[in-house]
Enzyme design. Structure first.
Site, PDB file in Angstrom:
ATOM      1  N   GLN A  12       0.697  -1.321  -0.193  1.00 29.55           N
ATOM      2  CA  GLN A  12      -0.031  -0.001  -0.025  1.00 29.55           C
ATOM      3  C   GLN A  12       0.856   1.240   0.010  1.00 29.55           C
ATOM      4  OE1 GLN A  12      -3.107   0.216   2.891  1.00 29.55           O
ATOM      5  NE2 GLN A  12      -3.673   2.011   2.079  1.00 29.55           N
ATOM      6  N   PHE A  13       1.168   1.559  -1.407  1.00 31.32           N
ATOM      7  CA  PHE A  13       2.067   2.779  -1.425  1.00 31.32           C
ATOM      8  C   PHE A  13       1.592   4.188  -0.598  1.00 31.32           C
ATOM      9  CE2 PHE A  13      -0.620   3.711  -4.913  1.00 31.32           C
ATOM     10  CZ  PHE A  13      -0.661   5.016  -4.757  1.00 31.32           C
ATOM     11  N   THR A  14       0.063   4.030  -0.458  1.00 29.61           N
ATOM     12  CA  THR A  14      -0.356   5.346   0.260  1.00 29.61           C
ATOM     13  C   THR A  14      -0.053   5.698   1.486  1.00 29.61           C
ATOM     14  OG1 THR A  14      -2.289   4.313   0.540  1.00 29.61           O
ATOM     15  CG2 THR A  14      -2.350   5.329  -1.492  1.00 29.61           C
TER      16      THR A  14
END
Length: 150
Positions: A78-80
């Protein structure tokens, strides 16, 4: 590297409406990776996660780890998680690693956790648009950032 660890009674990942991965009791782990992350971050996190005492014992006290209860793990990239909200109202993801850096680290994270748990970990698909479903047990949610040790 940042992770969000959620104690779950069940969790799953679907992609385009099709079930991809599912676990029962255990942990759902969301993983965010930045360029300065490496094997030392992976070792620290996977050791911590596999031994983190967030499951109840017979007295109702959180004294057991996912390993102790023979629980399962579902790992989702999850890059966020690397988003910064310091300026403006739209998060900046400039700290998130590009796939050529993040994918090998994500795979290494999953392999290391699997070795520490003594079983395969379920995974999402790196970069895919995933629908993650979970039943958070407690709720118990833990955030660990290897570059901001608290």
């Amino acid at each position: 590297m940042r992770v969000v660890i959620q104690r779950v009674t069940e969790a799953s990942v679907s992609i385009r409406g099709a079930l991809h991965s599912r676990i029962g009791q255990g942990v759902l782990i969301l993983v965010g990776i930045e360029d300065r992350d490496g094997e030392s971050d992976i070792e620290l996190l996977t050791s911590k996660i596999s031994n983190l005492r967030i499951f109840d014992d017979s007295e109702g006290v959180m004294n057991l780890s996912v390993k102790d209860i023979n629980g399962e793990a579902l790992v989702v990239s999850q890059f966020t998680l690397m988003g910064s909200t310091r300026k403006g109202n739209r998060p900046s993801y400039i700290k998130a690693s590009r796939p050529e850096i993040a994918i090998p680290l994500y795979e290494s994270f999953c392999n290391s956790l699997s070795a520490k748990l003594g079983k395969a970990v379920r995974q999402g698909v790196f970069g895919a648009d995933m629908q993650v479903a979970l039943v958070n047990d407690g709720p118990v949610t833990i955030l660990i950032d290897t570059h901001n040790k608290e």
